[in-house]
Design a protein around this motif. Structure first.
Motif, PDB file in Angstrom:
ATOM      1  N   TRP A  19       5.410   7.443  -8.103  1.00  0.00           N
ATOM      2  CA  TRP A  19       4.861   8.381  -9.085  1.00  0.00           C
ATOM      3  C   TRP A  19       5.712   9.646  -9.252  1.00  0.00           C
ATOM      4  O   TRP A  19       5.726  10.241 -10.308  1.00  0.00           O
ATOM      5  N   TYR A  20       6.415  10.046  -8.177  1.00  0.00           N
ATOM      6  CA  TYR A  20       7.119  11.334  -8.267  1.00  0.00           C
ATOM      7  C   TYR A  20       8.627  11.240  -8.099  1.00  0.00           C
ATOM      8  O   TYR A  20       9.335  12.179  -8.372  1.00  0.00           O
ATOM      9  N   GLN A  21       9.129  10.106  -7.565  1.00  0.00           N
ATOM     10  CA  GLN A  21      10.567  10.070  -7.285  1.00  0.00           C
ATOM     11  C   GLN A  21      11.317   9.010  -8.090  1.00  0.00           C
ATOM     12  O   GLN A  21      12.316   9.302  -8.714  1.00  0.00           O
ATOM     13  N   ASP A  22      10.846   7.776  -8.043  1.00  0.00           N
ATOM     14  CA  ASP A  22      11.561   6.707  -8.730  1.00  0.00           C
ATOM     15  C   ASP A  22      10.548   5.707  -9.283  1.00  0.00           C
ATOM     16  O   ASP A  22      10.022   4.865  -8.556  1.00  0.00           O
ATOM     17  N   GLY A  23      10.276   5.843 -10.560  1.00  0.00           N
ATOM     18  CA  GLY A  23       9.277   4.992 -11.196  1.00  0.00           C
ATOM     19  C   GLY A  23       9.667   3.530 -11.282  1.00  0.00           C
ATOM     20  O   GLY A  23       8.837   2.679 -11.606  1.00  0.00           O
ATOM     21  N   SER A  24      10.938   3.230 -11.004  1.00  0.00           N
ATOM     22  CA  SER A  24      11.366   1.830 -11.120  1.00  0.00           C
ATOM     23  C   SER A  24      11.001   1.015  -9.890  1.00  0.00           C
ATOM     24  O   SER A  24      11.174  -0.202  -9.878  1.00  0.00           O
ATOM     25  N   LEU A  25      10.509   1.655  -8.838  1.00  0.00           N
ATOM     26  CA  LEU A  25      10.116   0.908  -7.639  1.00  0.00           C
ATOM     27  C   LEU A  25       8.939  -0.012  -7.974  1.00  0.00           C
ATOM     28  O   LEU A  25       7.955   0.433  -8.559  1.00  0.00           O
ATOM     29  N   ALA A  26       9.086  -1.286  -7.620  1.00  0.00           N
ATOM     30  CA  ALA A  26       8.043  -2.251  -7.963  1.00  0.00           C
ATOM     31  C   ALA A  26       7.390  -2.806  -6.710  1.00  0.00           C
ATOM     32  O   ALA A  26       8.074  -3.248  -5.792  1.00  0.00           O
ATOM     33  N   PHE A  27       6.082  -2.733  -6.650  1.00  0.00           N
ATOM     34  CA  PHE A  27       5.323  -3.384  -5.574  1.00  0.00           C
ATOM     35  C   PHE A  27       3.937  -3.714  -6.106  1.00  0.00           C
ATOM     36  O   PHE A  27       3.486  -3.147  -7.098  1.00  0.00           O
ATOM     37  N   ARG A  28       3.271  -4.669  -5.419  1.00  0.00           N
ATOM     38  CA  ARG A  28       1.927  -5.047  -5.855  1.00  0.00           C
ATOM     39  C   ARG A  28       0.888  -4.314  -5.020  1.00  0.00           C
ATOM     40  O   ARG A  28       1.040  -4.145  -3.827  1.00  0.00           O
ATOM     41  N   ARG A  29      -0.164  -3.904  -5.654  1.00  0.00           N
ATOM     42  CA  ARG A  29      -1.351  -3.459  -4.936  1.00  0.00           C
ATOM     43  C   ARG A  29      -2.497  -3.420  -5.945  1.00  0.00           C
ATOM     44  O   ARG A  29      -2.284  -3.188  -7.126  1.00  0.00           O
ATOM     45  N   SER A  30      -3.686  -3.709  -5.461  1.00  0.00           N
ATOM     46  CA  SER A  30      -4.817  -3.626  -6.376  1.00  0.00           C
ATOM     47  C   SER A  30      -5.897  -2.730  -5.802  1.00  0.00           C
ATOM     48  O   SER A  30      -6.058  -1.604  -6.211  1.00  0.00           O
ATOM     49  N   CYS A  31      -6.637  -3.246  -4.813  1.00  0.00           N
ATOM     50  CA  CYS A  31      -7.784  -2.480  -4.352  1.00  0.00           C
ATOM     51  C   CYS A  31      -7.366  -1.326  -3.448  1.00  0.00           C
ATOM     52  O   CYS A  31      -8.054  -0.330  -3.352  1.00  0.00           O
ATOM     53  N   ALA A  32      -6.223  -1.476  -2.774  1.00  0.00           N
ATOM     54  CA  ALA A  32      -5.701  -0.438  -1.887  1.00  0.00           C
ATOM     55  C   ALA A  32      -6.601  -0.178  -0.684  1.00  0.00           C
ATOM     56  O   ALA A  32      -6.490   0.859  -0.045  1.00  0.00           O
ATOM     57  N   HIS A  33      -7.488  -1.108  -0.362  1.00  0.00           N
ATOM     58  CA  HIS A  33      -8.336  -0.920   0.810  1.00  0.00           C
ATOM     59  C   HIS A  33      -8.440  -2.181   1.670  1.00  0.00           C
ATOM     60  O   HIS A  33      -9.485  -2.447   2.259  1.00  0.00           O
ATOM     61  N   GLY A  34      -7.381  -2.960   1.684  1.00  0.00           N
ATOM     62  CA  GLY A  34      -7.325  -4.089   2.611  1.00  0.00           C
ATOM     63  C   GLY A  34      -8.244  -5.243   2.269  1.00  0.00           C
ATOM     64  O   GLY A  34      -8.606  -6.020   3.145  1.00  0.00           O
ATOM     65  N   VAL A  35      -8.638  -5.391   1.026  1.00  0.00           N
ATOM     66  CA  VAL A  35      -9.520  -6.488   0.675  1.00  0.00           C
ATOM     67  C   VAL A  35      -8.857  -7.487  -0.273  1.00  0.00           C
ATOM     68  O   VAL A  35      -9.024  -8.688  -0.142  1.00  0.00           O
ATOM     69  N   CYS A  36      -8.058  -7.003  -1.207  1.00  0.00           N
ATOM     70  CA  CYS A  36      -7.506  -7.910  -2.217  1.00  0.00           C
ATOM     71  C   CYS A  36      -6.293  -8.684  -1.696  1.00  0.00           C
ATOM     72  O   CYS A  36      -6.007  -9.773  -2.154  1.00  0.00           O
ATOM     73  N   GLY A  37      -5.579  -8.129  -0.738  1.00  0.00           N
ATOM     74  CA  GLY A  37      -4.439  -8.837  -0.179  1.00  0.00           C
ATOM     75  C   GLY A  37      -3.216  -8.852  -1.058  1.00  0.00           C
ATOM     76  O   GLY A  37      -2.410  -9.785  -1.008  1.00  0.00           O
ATOM     77  N   SER A  38      -3.039  -7.834  -1.882  1.00  0.00           N
ATOM     78  CA  SER A  38      -1.884  -7.814  -2.782  1.00  0.00           C
ATOM     79  C   SER A  38      -0.638  -7.217  -2.138  1.00  0.00           C
ATOM     80  O   SER A  38       0.470  -7.552  -2.531  1.00  0.00           O
ATOM     81  N   ASP A  39      -0.826  -6.299  -1.201  1.00  0.00           N
ATOM     82  CA  ASP A  39       0.325  -5.494  -0.782  1.00  0.00           C
ATOM     83  C   ASP A  39       0.848  -5.848   0.619  1.00  0.00           C
ATOM     84  O   ASP A  39       1.223  -4.971   1.380  1.00  0.00           O
ATOM     85  N   ALA A  40       0.866  -7.143   0.919  1.00  0.00           N
ATOM     86  CA  ALA A  40       1.505  -7.555   2.164  1.00  0.00           C
ATOM     87  C   ALA A  40       3.001  -7.318   2.049  1.00  0.00           C
ATOM     88  O   ALA A  40       3.608  -7.664   1.037  1.00  0.00           O
ATOM     89  N   MET A  41       3.588  -6.669   3.038  1.00  0.00           N
ATOM     90  CA  MET A  41       5.040  -6.486   3.052  1.00  0.00           C
ATOM     91  C   MET A  41       5.522  -6.423   4.485  1.00  0.00           C
ATOM     92  O   MET A  41       4.730  -6.351   5.427  1.00  0.00           O
TER      93      MET A  41
END
Lengths: 155, 253
Positions: B59-81
């Motif tokens: 949001w503040y440094q490099d908008g081109s960074l791409a990653f997945r996330r949805s719920c952001a609270h450990g339920v949807c399982g989008s942001d495994a890395m």
């Protein structure tokens, strides 16, 4: 990706249509195995069980062998041709050594086969490494078995 | 078995802002055919999660960074890395547990073993294909009952652990066998098969066991426990795999 879409017929829509068909199956019959689409052998399972069983046996066989050859009664210093000939006069020790040879070789070969499967990435590499492995194992097994069966104490 | 971090965060800690360095593996095939590392200095508070730091970068440094996330609270399982070399959900791991010293680098990579599309985003299709191949749906014979399919509490408890899967792929992509052999089903598919095999209402156990008995099935598992360690839901993955093996050997569920 090479995962066989094993029976992709199992999509949800087709599953629903299945219950509409009037088929009178015996209650609680086991569903047919979809083995027609696959190899149908249990080779990997038997190899897995073999590794555990042979491992257990080898602990006894190899530790016993090491104890006799290295520790008991003077240890390695007394080993010579006549000592070996003396032991192999008894069918018990011949069977012991034969079992040890076969189990150790098959256990080791299977272990190497698994390692090749895990680490070699290309099919060609896998194939040739395994051929090398099987050939060398076969030669060692053949030679060892030949010696145990044809040993002549009078040469 | 779900792991919880219930250590209290004091108000003084929360207000204290420090700087951490994220070292992120960037990949954008439209710009550079090779992946490379890029570092970002990010201000964080004590209670921040890694996902908050990634948000700050995007949001503040490099908008081109791409990653997945949805719920952001450990339920949807989008942001495994892959964080500092181990698979975690970015929304469940706290910065203070990753960088204990100020200025310490945190390594962030995409999960391993799946083709990378951009930065931290991987193509999940091979993973879903393995999932689909074990038939992850109720299989029954005969007529549909006129009422709910009932089950005793004990029968439900038999497979309770494996119902917790959120399909984040952290386990499958932590498996060394899966890294070298993508045709292996992977831990997640076996977990999902376990969930149905040991369900008393389901009658497709035989079918699923046959699928997992294949050359690339459960027998490729080397019990390295990477999957159990990686699971953000605390599922005992290796145990589930071993239970499937046992069911195959004794032909009993």
């Amino acid at each position: 990706m090479t995962i066989a879409p094993a029976g992709t017929s199992g999509s949800l829509e087709q599953d629903d249509s299945r219950s509409d068909r009037l088929v009178l199956e015996k209650p609680r019959t086991r569903r047919q195995r979809p083995s027609s689409q696959r190899s149908g052998t249990n080779f990997e399972m038997y190899s897995w069980i073999f590794m555990r069983m042979s491992g257990l046996l080898l602990v006894v066989l190899v530790l016993g062998h090491l104890l006799i050859m290295n520790i008991l009664d003077g240890g390695v210093n007394r080993i010579n041709f006549s000592f070996v000939a003396g032991r192999w006069a008894s069918p018990f020790w011949r069977t012991w050594d034969l079992a040890q040879l076969w189990l150790a070789m098959l256990h080791g070969t299977n272990g190497m086969r698994v390692i090749i499967n895990d680490y070699a990435e290309r099919d060609g590499t896998r194939f040739w490494l395994k051929m090398l492995l099987y050939t060398s194992s076969f030669l060692v097994l053949l030679l060892g078995t030949l010696v145990i069966f044809t040993f002549d104490p009078n040469i | 078995m779900t792991a919880l971090d219930d250590r209290p965060v004091s108000a003084a800690d929360a207000a204290h802002v420090t700087t951490v360095t994220l070292k992120i593996r960037r990949y954008d095939p439209e710009v550079d055919p090779d992946a490379n590392w890029q570092t970002f200095d990010v201000p964080v508070e004590k209670g921040d999660r890694l996902l908050d730091a990634l948000h700050h970068v995007k949001w503040y440094q490099d908008g081109s960074l791409a990653f997945r996330r949805s719920c952001a609270h450990g339920v949807c399982g989008s942001d495994a890395m892959r964080i500092n070399g181990v698979n975690r959900l970015a929304c469940k791991v706290l910065i203070k547990d990753l960088a204990t010293k100020e200025g310490q680098e945190i390594l962030v990579e995409p999960i391993k073993g799946l083709p990378v599309e951009k930065d931290l985003i991987v193509d999940m299709e091979p993973f879903f294909e393995a999932f689909r191949s074990i038939k992850p749906f109720l299989i029954t014979d005969g007529r549909e009952p006129t009422r709910e399919r009932l089950q005793s509490a004990e029968d439900r408890a038999r497979f309770d652990d494996t119902t917790k899967c959120i399909m984040c792929a952290a386990c499958t992509t932590s498996c060394p066998v899966y890294w070298t052999d993508e045709s292996y089903f992977g831990p997640q598919a076996i977990v999902m098969a376990h969930r149905f095999i040991f369900d008393s209402r389901d009658e497709g156990a035989e079918e699923r066991l046959e699928i997992l008995n294949e050359k690339e099935g459960v027998w490729r598992c080397r019990t390295t426990f990477n999957c159990t360690d990686a699971c953000p839901r605390g599922i005992e993955v290796t145990k589930a795999i071993q239970e499937v093996k046992r069911a195959l050997i004794f032909r009993r569920v």
